[in-house]
Scaffold this motif. Structure first.
Motif, short mmCIF file in Angstrom:
data_model
loop_
_atom_site.label_atom_id
_atom_site.label_comp_id
_atom_site.label_asym_id
_atom_site.label_seq_id
_atom_site.Cartn_x
_atom_site.Cartn_y
_atom_site.Cartn_z
N CYS A 184 43.99 40.94 40.08
CA CYS A 184 43.45 42.31 40.01
C CYS A 184 43.09 42.91 41.36
O CYS A 184 42.92 44.14 41.45
CB CYS A 184 42.22 42.34 39.11
N ALA A 185 42.90 42.08 42.40
CA ALA A 185 42.44 42.60 43.70
C ALA A 185 41.23 43.50 43.49
O ALA A 185 40.26 43.11 42.84
CB ALA A 185 43.58 43.29 44.44
N ASP A 186 41.27 44.73 43.99
CA ASP A 186 40.10 45.61 43.87
C ASP A 186 40.18 46.54 42.66
O ASP A 186 39.46 47.52 42.58
CB ASP A 186 39.89 46.40 45.15
N GLY A 187 41.07 46.22 41.72
CA GLY A 187 41.05 46.92 40.43
C GLY A 187 41.96 48.13 40.31
O GLY A 187 41.85 48.88 39.34
N ASP B 144 41.19 37.37 40.03
CA ASP B 144 42.06 37.25 41.21
C ASP B 144 41.64 35.98 41.94
O ASP B 144 40.47 35.57 41.89
CB ASP B 144 41.90 38.46 42.14
N VAL B 145 42.56 35.37 42.64
CA VAL B 145 42.25 34.14 43.37
C VAL B 145 41.33 34.42 44.56
O VAL B 145 40.60 33.54 45.02
CB VAL B 145 43.57 33.45 43.84
N HIS B 146 41.35 35.65 45.04
CA HIS B 146 40.50 36.03 46.18
C HIS B 146 39.39 36.96 45.68
O HIS B 146 39.61 37.72 44.74
CB HIS B 146 41.35 36.75 47.23
N PHE C 208 35.65 42.61 42.73
CA PHE C 208 36.02 43.21 41.45
C PHE C 208 36.55 42.09 40.57
O PHE C 208 37.42 41.34 40.99
CB PHE C 208 37.10 44.28 41.67
N GLY C 209 36.07 41.99 39.35
CA GLY C 209 36.59 40.97 38.43
C GLY C 209 36.13 39.56 38.81
O GLY C 209 35.33 39.36 39.73
#
Ligand code: SAM
Length: 209
Positions: free
Chosen positions: A55-58, A75-77, A81-82
């Motif tokens: 998702c990164a920053d959504g 997200d792995v990073h 967000f999320g």
């Protein structure tokens, strides 16, 4: 899911490692998929839940939430967000639909993993060139052909680490869709007619400072 997306706040976040392939999706490109899915003869996705597993920053999870009953994001990073989770690690988590723009170098693994974990369907936004590999054809497309390919006729400008409403690109993108109620060997091809203007919304892009 709300977050402060100003440049100053985004700049404070640790930059992900290069290999993460962080290219945020312009929200209108996700709405184009959803509009196609909810077209009258198709699906009631507002009764379904979705999972955006990269998702990164959504940028994709937010527009998905306009259409699906609920959206889980990971997200792995940590982009703020999320949840933080490697999608390729084993988990019991499942969702009706899994929808994402996967990291390019892991596209096939994301497809295979998503196809195992989704109950109703999978949609992946990929470079159209993703269709062109003999290895991928043998390992993925022959075994699990997408039910539908949605080719953008407009370019979808994507840039490393940022959304840019004024940017242009030479790269073509399409959605690969696996509808489990329509699994078939003859993949259907569809054009996504020009829709950017109609599907862009105020607030889709970070406010310039
Ligand atoms: C092309 S970007 C897409 C971001 C977002 N889905 C969007 O469309 O705006 C790919 C994302 O995959 C994430 N990623 C890379 N490897 C991953 C993994 N193994 N599990 C989960 N996310 C991963 C990156 O951190 C990055 O945010």
């Amino acid at each position: 899911m709300a977050q402060n997306r100003s440049h100053a706040v985004m700049a404070q976040r640790a930059e992900p490692h290069d290999s993460l392939d962080f290219f945020p999706t312009p929200p209108w490109a996700t709405r184009a998929l959803c509009e196609w899915l909810v077209a009258p003869e198709l699906l009631s996705i507002h009764q379904r839940d979705a999972w955006e597993p990269a998702c990164a920053d959504g940028c994709m999870a937010r527009p998905l939430a306009e259409y699906f009953r609920s959206v889980a994001a990971s997200d792995v990073h940590d982009y703020g967000f999320g949840e933080v989770a490697d999608f390729l690690w084993p988990t019991d988590r499942r969702a009706d639909w899994i929808v994402t723009n996967p990291p390019f170098r892991l596209g096939q693994q994301f497809a295979e993993t998503a196809l195992e974990r989704a109950r109703h369907g999978v949609a992946l936004l990929v470079r159209t060139a993703f269709l062109e590999s003999a290895d991928r054809h043998a390992a993925l497309f022959c075994r699990r052909p997408p039910s539908d390919i949605l080719q953008f006729v407009e370019r979808v400008p994507m840039f490393k680490g940022r959304l840019d409403p004024k940017g242009s690109t030479a790269t073509a993108y399409c959605w690969l869709v696996w509808r489990f109620d329509r699994e078939r060997s003859d993949t259907r091809f569809h054009w996504l007619a020009p829709c950017r203007k109609r599907l862009e919304r105020a607030g889709d892009y970070p406010v310039a400072e």
